[in-house]
Design an enzyme around this catalytic site. Structure first.
Site, PDB file in Angstrom:
ATOM      1  N   ALA A 121       0.796  -1.222   0.000  1.00 18.31           N
ATOM      2  CA  ALA A 121       0.000   0.000   0.000  1.00 18.31           C
ATOM      3  C   ALA A 121       0.829   1.274   0.000  1.00 18.31           C
ATOM      4  CB  ALA A 121      -0.937   0.003   1.211  1.00 18.31           C
ATOM      5  N   THR A 122       2.080   1.200   0.408  1.00 22.46           N
ATOM      6  CA  THR A 122       2.894   2.417   0.470  1.00 22.46           C
ATOM      7  C   THR A 122       3.741   2.612  -0.780  1.00 22.46           C
ATOM      8  OG1 THR A 122       4.621   1.179   1.646  1.00 22.46           O
ATOM      9  CG2 THR A 122       2.998   2.356   2.985  1.00 22.46           C
TER      10      THR A 122
ATOM     11  N   HIS B 239       0.300  -5.830 -23.422  1.00 23.09           N
ATOM     12  CA  HIS B 239      -0.549  -4.824 -24.049  1.00 23.09           C
ATOM     13  C   HIS B 239      -0.617  -4.973 -25.568  1.00 23.09           C
ATOM     14  CE1 HIS B 239      -2.462  -1.116 -25.108  1.00 23.09           C
ATOM     15  NE2 HIS B 239      -1.401  -0.717 -25.779  1.00 23.09           N
TER      16      HIS B 239
ATOM     17  N   ARG C  12       2.204   8.942 -28.452  1.00 21.22           N
ATOM     18  CA  ARG C  12       1.265   8.566 -29.495  1.00 21.22           C
ATOM     19  C   ARG C  12       0.825   7.123 -29.290  1.00 21.22           C
ATOM     20  NH1 ARG C  12       3.367   7.848 -35.338  1.00 21.22           N
ATOM     21  NH2 ARG C  12       1.520   7.408 -36.562  1.00 21.22           N
TER      22      ARG C  12
END
Length: 630
Positions: free
Chosen positions: A161-162, A392, A485
């Site tokens: 979390a940090t 991706h 882009r």
């Protein structure tokens, strides 16, 4: 999935009905009970009553529902403690009033008719008034003034979390979802880390990165305070087993506070280094999973260093979780451009007949980052192939080129993506160009890379199936380039026997029809067509028909993490990598990665802020593809 609302006593108008419908508790739950009543819509309702005539009880319930349909949604206060105490006192007083009441057995069945009638069904002996329904309509249930909160109970644990990712992306995304009403009121967020901090320290850290949406802004401060009051910190120390036991105890306390015995939905976001991931995930599985409700674990990329390490990671996760519990997240897949690919393809007749090798000449997937995007420290050793291309870029190509799924169910879409990725030909080193930017002493960039870590990747992919045989899919992605882009360019074949060839000039490629899906800069859908320039004579031009999002839609685009975290809560997994997709992607890239590891391929240096390696231009020419302008 079940939803339970408990400990609510509801006053009624004095009209030949008891002053209170319940003797102690109302419970509304989604789940098929053993004893139930049939309603007109086919839903099931179970009514348990005290010493009240059943018909009057039902009429009172009906009147209460109608009246409360017109009430405004109850606004919750900061914490559940005080309101829970007041509810307990209400219930206690009412129980004292009804202490001499006789418990009765009520048996009824609601027949399918506009005016309810009742028939004997099954005897049920209870001392509390309970209303249960497996399918309470959202439009109805959302109107009840639940003092203990409404909707399902949701626990979210942010492990790590940090860290920078959690501070800058995860907590702001969770707040945006809560502020916009996409998370239930009964949500509790736990920050888990090894640092010595308090709840207030965590809240101060989170608050420094929170903003309210431009189009909302109402009650921003109040909603921020409520959200922060629902965040808690856990110091897990260096023993994840003990740390997760602490987390589990706090989650159970939260569950009991809201009286949700059968309704716990839990999400774990693991923002930890790769070397700690297996230990953290196994500790979560063994010590902090909810027995009831769903448990989902979110894994950040990279998903392994190579095919072997990725396989080991996958096997470790699958030994503790089921495949449908694992959400491998890539924030770039949460962009609207990616979400819109299936809509554009399968909801528009004009495109689907053209989506094949007969009409499409080539496809280009371009993702270039400028100097404003800093390279993370983990990038050294992983490089752009493992960081961006593996998940991706290949996922984008899969969504763009897959066959139509049988439905929009996540598993059906992932089935088609996996089939497409298995059809992609393994990359040959001769079809790949690697690059690395040259950073000077005065350049404000992170320089953590060794001599072979690529920051630029260009390649030509081919898909060996009937739809795409012979169509090159050109990839270009890099860091430190001239402009930021992100776009997909689909170029169509030339018109056979074009009558206007002479008017198009010597470079006929400039007159190629093209579909451009742009994410950055200025999200848009563009279609390049050939058109006559107005005036005397015959001169042709190739303008772009454009749908510019900022002109058409007056909305603020959410951050990609907001979209993906909402998908996790909703159980929509079509943008998350499944294990077989992961393995197929590694098989495509492994030959090139092996050559890099053997130092048989060296990255070509390019100027920081330039256009990338010169070799990429030759690669495009080799496959007969005109270079898209920068």
């Amino acid at each position: 999935m079940s939803i339970s609302f408990s400990a609510v006593c509801v006053p009624f108008v004095e009209a030949k009905v008891p002053s209170y419908l319940c003797s102690s508790t109302y419970q509304f739950s989604f789940g098929a009970p053993a004893n139930y009543l049939h309603s007109e819509s086919g839903r099931r309702v179970l009514l348990h009553g005290g010493s009240v005539h059943f018909c009057r009880t039902f009429c009172g319930l009906k009147r209460w529902i109608v009246e409360n349909l017109h009430l405004e949604k109850h606004k919750r206060k900061l914490g559940p403690t005080n309101e829970f105490k007041s509810i307990k006192n209400q219930v206690k007083d009412q129980l004292q009033e009804d202490s001499n009441a006789e418990t009765t057995k009520i048996t009824s069945q609601v027949e399918e008719s506009s005016v309810p009638s009742f028939q004997p069904h099954t005897s049920v002996d209870v001392s509390t008034t309970t209303v249960e329904s497996p399918f309470i309509p959202q439009t109805l249930s959302s109107k009840f003034p639940y003092e203990c909160g409404e909707g399902p109970t949701l626990c979210i644990a942010v492990i790590g979390a940090t860290g920078e990712l959690a501070r800058g992306k995860i907590f702001p995304a969770l707040f945006a979802l809560y502020y916009s009403g996409f998370l239930p009121e009964n949500v509790c967020i736990f920050g888990y880390s090894r640092k010595d901090m308090t709840d207030e320290d965590l809240r101060s850290m989170i608050a420094s990165n929170l903003t309210c949406r431009v189009e909302h802004q109402q009650n921003c401060g109040d909603r921020t305070d409520i959200f922060l009051s629902r965040t808690f910190y856990i110091n897990g120390g260096y023993d994840n087993r003990e740390g997760m036991l602490k987390l589990d105890v706090l989650m159970k306390q939260f569950e009991l506070t809201y009286l949700r015995e059968n309704l716990k939905q839990t999400g774990y976001f693991t923002s930890v280094p790769q070397e700690a991931l297996i230990n953290v995930a196994c500790s979560v599985a063994d010590n902090a999973q909810s027995v009831k409700g769903w448990n989902r674990v979110i894994i950040e990329k990279p998903f392994g260093f190579d095919v072997l390490s990725s396989h080991r990671l996958t096997q470790s996760l699958l030994s503790k979780f089921q495949e449908q519990q694992i959400y491998r997240i890539d924030h770039l897949l949460g962009r609207n451009l990616i979400e819109n690919l299936t809509v554009l393809r399968f909801a528009n007749l004009v495109f689907e007949p053209l989506w094949n090798r007969t009409y499409i000449r080539n496809v280009q997937v371009i993702l270039s980052e400028d100097l404003g995007v800093q390279v993370g420290r983990y990038f050294d050793g992983y490089g752009i192939i493992r960081d961006i291309v593996h998940s991706h870029i290949l996922q984008t190509i899969a969504l763009l080129a897959m066959e139509p799924p049988i439905s929009l169910d996540g598993e059906d879409i992932r089935n088609e993506k996996a089939k497409l990725l298995r059809s992609v030909r393994k990359l040959e080193p001769g079809d790949v160009i690697l690059g690395q930017y040259k950073a000077r002493a005065g350049d404000k960039v992170d320089v953590y890379m060794n001599s072979l870590t690529p920051t630029y990747f260009a390649a030509a992919l081919y898909i060996d199936n009937a739809r795409w045989d012979g169509v090159p899919f050109l990839i270009k992605t890099g860091m430190g380039l001239i402009k930021h882009r992100v776009e997909i360019r689909i170029q169509f074949h030339h018109v056979p026997g074009n009558l206007y060839r002479e008017q198009m000039g010597h470079n006929i490629d400039l007159a190629t029809n093209e579909l451009i899906l742009r994410d950055t800069p200025d999200e848009a859908i563009l279609v390049r067509v050939n058109n006559k320039i107005p005036g005397l004579g015959l001169q042709l031009d190739s303008p772009e028909l454009n749908l510019l999002y900022k002109d058409k839609y007056n909305v603020e685009m959410p951050d990609s993490y907001e979209q993906l975290l909402l998908d996790v809560v909703d159980g929509d997994n079509h943008l998350f990598l499944r294990s077989d997709e992961l393995a197929a992607a590694w098989n495509i890239l492994t030959p090139v990665l092996d050559e890099i590891d053997k130092k048989n391929i060296a990255p070509e240096l390019y100027e920081l802020g330039g256009r990338g390696p010169v070799g990429a231009y030759y690669l495009w020419a080799k496959h007969g593809v005109p270079w898209a302008e920068d």
